[in-house]
Design an enzyme around this catalytic site. Sequence first.
Site, PDB file in Angstrom:
ATOM      1  N   GLY A 129       3.282   0.622   5.509  1.00 28.35           N
ATOM      2  CA  GLY A 129       4.337   1.365   6.184  1.00 28.35           C
ATOM      3  C   GLY A 129       4.031   1.659   7.636  1.00 28.35           C
ATOM      4  O   GLY A 129       4.379   2.732   8.140  1.00 28.35           O
ATOM      5  N   LEU A 144      -4.586   3.287  -2.846  1.00 23.26           N
ATOM      6  CA  LEU A 144      -6.026   3.116  -2.683  1.00 23.26           C
ATOM      7  C   LEU A 144      -6.713   4.476  -2.776  1.00 23.26           C
ATOM      8  O   LEU A 144      -6.472   5.351  -1.946  1.00 23.26           O
ATOM      9  CB  LEU A 144      -6.336   2.457  -1.336  1.00 23.26           C
ATOM     10  CG  LEU A 144      -5.617   1.138  -1.052  1.00 23.26           C
ATOM     11  CD1 LEU A 144      -5.987   0.637   0.344  1.00 23.26           C
ATOM     12  CD2 LEU A 144      -5.941   0.097  -2.103  1.00 23.26           C
ATOM     13  N   CYS A 156      -7.938  11.190   7.308  1.00 23.13           N
ATOM     14  CA  CYS A 156      -7.573  11.625   5.957  1.00 23.13           C
ATOM     15  C   CYS A 156      -8.708  12.342   5.237  1.00 23.13           C
ATOM     16  O   CYS A 156      -8.464  13.202   4.386  1.00 23.13           O
ATOM     17  CB  CYS A 156      -7.097  10.429   5.132  1.00 23.13           C
ATOM     18  SG  CYS A 156      -8.374   9.173   4.828  1.00 23.13           S
ATOM     19  N   GLY A 198       0.835  -1.189   0.000  1.00 26.64           N
ATOM     20  CA  GLY A 198       0.000   0.000   0.000  1.00 26.64           C
ATOM     21  C   GLY A 198       0.868   1.237   0.000  1.00 26.64           C
ATOM     22  O   GLY A 198       1.658   1.436   0.935  1.00 26.64           O
ATOM     23  N   MET A 199       0.749   2.075  -1.027  1.00 28.04           N
ATOM     24  CA  MET A 199       1.592   3.266  -1.158  1.00 28.04           C
ATOM     25  C   MET A 199       0.730   4.530  -1.163  1.00 28.04           C
ATOM     26  O   MET A 199      -0.087   4.726  -2.054  1.00 28.04           O
ATOM     27  CB  MET A 199       2.433   3.182  -2.433  1.00 28.04           C
ATOM     28  CG  MET A 199       3.413   2.019  -2.448  1.00 28.04           C
ATOM     29  SD  MET A 199       4.501   2.027  -3.909  1.00 28.04           S
ATOM     30  CE  MET A 199       5.535   3.456  -3.545  1.00 28.04           C
ATOM     31  N   SER A 200       0.941   5.358  -0.153  1.00 26.07           N
ATOM     32  CA  SER A 200       0.161   6.588  -0.009  1.00 26.07           C
ATOM     33  C   SER A 200       0.856   7.794  -0.622  1.00 26.07           C
ATOM     34  O   SER A 200       0.267   8.876  -0.679  1.00 26.07           O
ATOM     35  CB  SER A 200      -0.078   6.870   1.474  1.00 26.07           C
ATOM     36  OG  SER A 200       1.172   7.138   2.123  1.00 26.07           O
ATOM     37  N   GLY A 201       2.098   7.611  -1.053  1.00 29.77           N
ATOM     38  CA  GLY A 201       2.880   8.746  -1.520  1.00 29.77           C
ATOM     39  C   GLY A 201       3.649   9.406  -0.393  1.00 29.77           C
ATOM     40  O   GLY A 201       4.309  10.424  -0.595  1.00 29.77           O
ATOM     41  N   VAL A 237       6.264   9.094   3.288  1.00 28.53           N
ATOM     42  CA  VAL A 237       7.602   8.597   3.626  1.00 28.53           C
ATOM     43  C   VAL A 237       7.594   7.115   3.974  1.00 28.53           C
ATOM     44  O   VAL A 237       8.384   6.325   3.442  1.00 28.53           O
ATOM     45  CB  VAL A 237       8.184   9.397   4.817  1.00 28.53           C
ATOM     46  CG1 VAL A 237       9.575   8.877   5.192  1.00 28.53           C
ATOM     47  CG2 VAL A 237       8.242  10.878   4.500  1.00 28.53           C
ATOM     48  N   ASP A 238       6.707   6.716   4.865  1.00 32.11           N
ATOM     49  CA  ASP A 238       6.757   5.371   5.430  1.00 32.11           C
ATOM     50  C   ASP A 238       6.442   4.286   4.397  1.00 32.11           C
ATOM     51  O   ASP A 238       7.144   3.270   4.322  1.00 32.11           O
ATOM     52  CB  ASP A 238       5.794   5.272   6.618  1.00 32.11           C
ATOM     53  CG  ASP A 238       6.120   6.282   7.704  1.00 32.11           C
ATOM     54  OD1 ASP A 238       7.306   6.626   7.860  1.00 32.11           O
ATOM     55  OD2 ASP A 238       5.195   6.740   8.387  1.00 32.11           O
ATOM     56  N   CYS A 240     -10.968   1.343   9.106  1.00 32.09           N
ATOM     57  CA  CYS A 240     -10.430   1.351   7.743  1.00 32.09           C
ATOM     58  C   CYS A 240      -9.332   0.311   7.555  1.00 32.09           C
ATOM     59  O   CYS A 240      -9.271  -0.373   6.532  1.00 32.09           O
ATOM     60  CB  CYS A 240      -9.901   2.744   7.404  1.00 32.09           C
ATOM     61  SG  CYS A 240      -9.276   2.910   5.723  1.00 32.09           S
TER      62      CYS A 240
END
Length: 348
Positions: free
Chosen positions: A118, A35, A192, A9-12, A14-15, A94
């Site tokens: 992350g 997502l 978020c 899962g990549m949120s954009g 750092v982690d 979530c």
Amino acid sequence: MNKGKVVVGMSGGVDSTVAAYLLNKQGYEVTGVTLRMWDGEGTEKAIADAKRVADSIGISHEVLDCREAFRTCVVNDFIGQYQKGVTPNPCIVCNRMVKEKSLLDKAKEIGGKYIATGHYARIEKHPKTGRYAIRNSATAEKDQTYALYRLTQEQLGAMLLPIGEYTKDEVRKIAEAVDGFVAKKGESQDICFIPDGDYAAFIEREGKLTETPGNFVDMDGTILGKHKGLIHYTIGQRKGLGIALGKPAFVYRLDTEKNEVVLSDNAALFRTTLCADNLAYMAYDKFEDGQRFLAKIRYAHKPAWCTVRMVGEDKLEVVFDEPQRAITPGQSLVLYDGEFVAGGGFVL
């Protein structure tokens, strides 16, 4: 050596960037997935950042549309809980119902064995029970185990948490080698889909609700003044009440039947007992009467010793050794057996 396919899962941020980078270095075949859960401020930029980072690492990247599931499982629940006069934690819902479920579904679709995020936490089998359990991260400052207590054994068995052994400073240093811009990003918002933090305005707008003013009352029921609507308040709150009594006053209870906000002094907020339902089991598959655990009643709460007993098929009573302040309905009780998450539930 190819260790297998993993969906990260990549949120954009750092982690998740570093999580994907580390797994790629370790020999996994990584697919980065962002997502799309809410069409809000910064959504498109986050997707673009994740795509750029994935290209830099040399992994594939996809966007999954999870807006319907997010609206149903998270946003509608958040609004509904506030209507009931309780204070929910939507991130916990979530993580299990949308994030990890969507990542695991994607992994199965592409023939992958693993998912990853992350989060600052670790996954190990509990030394006594042999069940998968979240374990505290290497750094107490960023430990995120509280938010993951509702994950299932299936989700945990497939999950990798590559930054659980690192501090935040170490993660930022690794991120600098991947993408200098992302490495300098700040911490993500607590919720978020409400970036401005105005929960009441969001609930009114998205829930099509109209605030109903009512009375502030003291513990004896004496009317002290007028409140703006129950959705503006939570247990233990002092600031922003909009009432001057000549002495400190705190929210003690939200009475939805009478539409009243009950105020008290600080001392009245301390209790030794709570009940929780909608139980989730992790290191243990059941709770035994008399078991001792460390417990947290909110994300930033210092763990406190307690004794538990079942008082119904899906209801747990918790008695703390020392009184705890502002036990809040809707928040999560999370029980720890040492460094391992034992399970938990929603505070009644």
